[in-house]
Design a protein around this motif. Sequence first.
Motif, PDB file in Angstrom:
ATOM      1  N   VAL A  72       0.890  -1.281  -0.077  1.00 32.70           N
ATOM      2  CA  VAL A  72       0.094  -0.005   0.004  1.00 32.70           C
ATOM      3  C   VAL A  72       0.763   1.264   0.064  1.00 32.70           C
ATOM      4  O   VAL A  72       0.696   2.190  -0.652  1.00 32.70           O
ATOM      5  N   GLU A  73       2.006   1.228   0.801  1.00 30.60           N
ATOM      6  CA  GLU A  73       3.117   2.125   0.759  1.00 30.60           C
ATOM      7  C   GLU A  73       4.463   1.685   0.598  1.00 30.60           C
ATOM      8  O   GLU A  73       4.789   0.388   1.465  1.00 30.60           O
ATOM      9  N   ASP A  74       5.430   2.100  -0.042  1.00 26.32           N
ATOM     10  CA  ASP A  74       6.656   1.436  -0.059  1.00 26.32           C
ATOM     11  C   ASP A  74       7.650   1.934   0.577  1.00 26.32           C
ATOM     12  O   ASP A  74       8.854   1.530   0.369  1.00 26.32           O
ATOM     13  N   SER A  75       7.245   2.904   1.277  1.00 26.52           N
ATOM     14  CA  SER A  75       8.409   3.472   2.517  1.00 26.52           C
ATOM     15  C   SER A  75       7.822   4.033   3.534  1.00 26.52           C
ATOM     16  O   SER A  75       6.705   4.411   3.766  1.00 26.52           O
ATOM     17  N   VAL A  76       8.602   3.772   4.528  1.00 30.19           N
ATOM     18  CA  VAL A  76       8.318   4.138   5.859  1.00 30.19           C
ATOM     19  C   VAL A  76       9.534   4.908   6.737  1.00 30.19           C
ATOM     20  O   VAL A  76      10.452   4.253   6.849  1.00 30.19           O
ATOM     21  N   ALA A  77       9.301   6.188   7.022  1.00 31.98           N
ATOM     22  CA  ALA A  77      10.238   7.157   7.853  1.00 31.98           C
ATOM     23  C   ALA A  77      10.437   6.649   9.186  1.00 31.98           C
ATOM     24  O   ALA A  77       9.525   6.439   9.971  1.00 31.98           O
ATOM     25  N   VAL A  78      11.764   6.433   9.689  1.00 29.43           N
ATOM     26  CA  VAL A  78      12.081   5.809  10.885  1.00 29.43           C
ATOM     27  C   VAL A  78      12.860   6.684  11.612  1.00 29.43           C
ATOM     28  O   VAL A  78      13.414   6.451  12.685  1.00 29.43           O
ATOM     29  N   GLY A  79      13.063   7.933  11.051  1.00 32.88           N
ATOM     30  CA  GLY A  79      13.935   8.771  11.673  1.00 32.88           C
ATOM     31  C   GLY A  79      15.473   8.750  11.775  1.00 32.88           C
ATOM     32  O   GLY A  79      15.779   7.812  10.923  1.00 32.88           O
ATOM     33  N   SER A  80      16.275   9.306  12.635  1.00 37.14           N
ATOM     34  CA  SER A  80      17.792   9.210  12.574  1.00 37.14           C
ATOM     35  C   SER A  80      18.010   7.974  13.534  1.00 37.14           C
ATOM     36  O   SER A  80      17.475   7.952  14.778  1.00 37.14           O
ATOM     37  N   LEU A  81      19.140   7.349  13.221  1.00 35.16           N
ATOM     38  CA  LEU A  81      19.658   6.095  13.890  1.00 35.16           C
ATOM     39  C   LEU A  81      21.178   5.941  14.024  1.00 35.16           C
ATOM     40  O   LEU A  81      21.841   6.267  13.282  1.00 35.16           O
ATOM     41  N   ASP A  82      21.640   6.256  15.280  1.00 38.84           N
ATOM     42  CA  ASP A  82      22.844   6.058  15.588  1.00 38.84           C
ATOM     43  C   ASP A  82      23.275   4.547  15.563  1.00 38.84           C
ATOM     44  O   ASP A  82      22.728   3.674  15.366  1.00 38.84           O
ATOM     45  N   PRO A  83      24.712   4.503  15.482  1.00 37.16           N
ATOM     46  CA  PRO A  83      25.033   2.953  15.249  1.00 37.16           C
ATOM     47  C   PRO A  83      24.756   2.115  16.433  1.00 37.16           C
ATOM     48  O   PRO A  83      24.671   2.461  17.514  1.00 37.16           O
ATOM     49  N   GLY A  84      24.023   1.040  16.125  1.00 38.45           N
ATOM     50  CA  GLY A  84      23.369   0.120  17.173  1.00 38.45           C
ATOM     51  C   GLY A  84      22.013   0.483  17.679  1.00 38.45           C
ATOM     52  O   GLY A  84      21.403  -0.252  18.315  1.00 38.45           O
ATOM     53  N   GLU A  85      21.487   1.478  16.942  1.00 33.27           N
ATOM     54  CA  GLU A  85      20.068   2.112  17.540  1.00 33.27           C
ATOM     55  C   GLU A  85      19.067   1.258  16.392  1.00 33.27           C
ATOM     56  O   GLU A  85      19.382   1.106  15.206  1.00 33.27           O
ATOM     57  N   SER A  86      17.888   1.081  16.933  1.00 37.83           N
ATOM     58  CA  SER A  86      16.942   0.434  16.188  1.00 37.83           C
ATOM     59  C   SER A  86      15.537   1.295  16.150  1.00 37.83           C
ATOM     60  O   SER A  86      15.233   2.035  17.052  1.00 37.83           O
ATOM     61  N   ALA A  87      14.807   0.828  15.477  1.00 39.13           N
ATOM     62  CA  ALA A  87      13.526   1.385  15.317  1.00 39.13           C
ATOM     63  C   ALA A  87      12.369   0.454  14.716  1.00 39.13           C
ATOM     64  O   ALA A  87      12.835  -0.283  13.944  1.00 39.13           O
ATOM     65  N   ALA A  88      11.220   0.550  14.993  1.00 37.82           N
ATOM     66  CA  ALA A  88      10.138  -0.328  14.406  1.00 37.82           C
ATOM     67  C   ALA A  88       9.411   0.336  13.176  1.00 37.82           C
ATOM     68  O   ALA A  88       9.489   1.314  13.039  1.00 37.82           O
ATOM     69  N   PHE A  89       9.117  -0.880  12.227  1.00 37.86           N
ATOM     70  CA  PHE A  89       8.478  -0.201  10.952  1.00 37.86           C
ATOM     71  C   PHE A  89       7.237  -1.218  10.734  1.00 37.86           C
ATOM     72  O   PHE A  89       7.127  -2.269  11.320  1.00 37.86           O
ATOM     73  N   SER A  90       6.354  -0.693   9.866  1.00 38.51           N
ATOM     74  CA  SER A  90       5.359  -1.486   9.479  1.00 38.51           C
ATOM     75  C   SER A  90       4.636  -1.311   8.067  1.00 38.51           C
ATOM     76  O   SER A  90       4.680   0.106   7.805  1.00 38.51           O
ATOM     77  N   PHE A  91       4.625  -2.058   7.209  1.00 39.04           N
ATOM     78  CA  PHE A  91       4.070  -2.017   5.915  1.00 39.04           C
ATOM     79  C   PHE A  91       2.875  -2.615   5.866  1.00 39.04           C
ATOM     80  O   PHE A  91       2.620  -3.685   6.247  1.00 39.04           O
ATOM     81  N   GLU A  92       1.859  -1.928   5.174  1.00 39.63           N
ATOM     82  CA  GLU A  92       0.369  -2.572   4.887  1.00 39.63           C
ATOM     83  C   GLU A  92       0.633  -3.030   3.306  1.00 39.63           C
ATOM     84  O   GLU A  92       1.143  -2.461   2.383  1.00 39.63           O
ATOM     85  N   VAL A  93       0.318  -4.156   3.206  1.00 44.25           N
ATOM     86  CA  VAL A  93       0.439  -4.934   1.913  1.00 44.25           C
ATOM     87  C   VAL A  93      -0.704  -5.753   1.444  1.00 44.25           C
ATOM     88  O   VAL A  93      -1.535  -6.545   2.154  1.00 44.25           O
TER      89      VAL A  93
END
Length: 469
Positions: A266-287
């Motif tokens: 449904v969307e092919d990109s999700v912004a997760v913000g800035s990530l320092d080395p070792g930092e993580s963020a969640a993402f979700s795609f509707e398909v």
Amino acid sequence: MNELSFQLVNDGEGAEDGTRAAHNVHIRPRDAGPVEVETEQLYVEQLPDGTPAELSLKLNVPSNVNSGTYRIPLRLSYEYDNGAGNDVERETTIYLPVRVESGPRFDVVDTASTATVSGQGTLEVTVKNVGDDAAYDSELTLSSSAPDVSVGSNKSSTQFVDVWERNENCTFEFDIGLRDSASAGSYALSSQIDFEKSDGTTGSTPSLTVPLRAHSEMTFEISNLNSSLRVSEEGAVTGTITNTGPMPADNAVVTLQDPGPTITPVEDSVAVGSLDPGESAAFSFEVEVASSASAVPQQFDFGVSYRDRDDTARQAEAVPKRVVISEQSPEFDVEPVNGTFGAGSGGEFEVTVTNTRDYAVSDVSAKIYMDSPLSSSDDEAFIGRLEPGETETMVFQLSADGDATAKTYPVKMDFQYDDEDGDTIISDTYQVPVEVVSSSGGGPPIVPIAGVLIVLVVAGGVLYYRRRG
């Protein structure tokens, strides 16, 4: 690495020597204590009497070696004509003095790099003054001879230290650039330190090797991947993106590359913000998964676009992951309420219908189909709207022939409904079990039962009027 130049002269003593030339001269140097000789062997074809041969040795002099004079053994073997037409072979050992001066001396003790292929980064170089005196007005110049590596804005850069005490560590940070043609791995840069001694004289170090670690382009490992995707449905793919370094990734965006004709994000990109080395963020795609898709694991390629420390747009290499596509779930849960009929009897056939979708459906029209010995005089039913998880009862008319065999028969059922987008959908076909029992086990036939009811009504009426009289 140091290079020591010296002259080898044929200047023998004694009556045997005279003016005879030496030939096939082999020189095999040996280490002198902490001073290591890197040159294994030297050779001089002809060495006439009194004519020097210009030679040099490569020496590895530890930066923390004590000042003083060291003697390098040189093992010589040579031949000469004894005057009677015969060659005589001789061997001897001579010593080559090497003077290690007092004053500042330097050693590279640590490096740390954030430079990536096709990008830029920094190289921190820590150098220690291991000599026996301080250095003043020192300049450290870092240079690159590799065509794929730049230092500063070009091929070299210089930094300054006012006072560099004995045993003091100084750390220098240089900007490093790596071209697209560079390879991940180790490079050797060179540095030289020019300095002033405490007595006002100046000095320069030999070339110091500085290792550079070129990292591969920024990498990211997808984890905690979960899928609610089903054939002919819309679902979600969720996960966690982690910056595995070596540099921060600003304004990171996770991208889902086109998985194929049966899978549509449904969307092919999700912004997760800035990530320092070792930092993580969640993402979700509707398909959305097409009805023609197969219920098998499929490969999804997740990429990351970001901006580096110079605000240059970068694209990391895609990370392939297997995502499970499950079988299509039924739109409705259908259960019979009264699914038992006697042979030769009939009546209302009730089923409960539950909306298993996560959205409401409307204009739900159901129709039943059956084969002999079952038949229906009213095979359609309707529900105006079903909310997610809501259950309603649909009623049909069903009867069994009098000669029907006592067993379970299938009644087929399908639905036509409108989804949340207003599209009209035809459902899969459902099968609902109906059990036919013999007339003795299922009660008297319809007609006798009706007759009894009539008699009872009449009898009741007679009793009623008698009481009134």
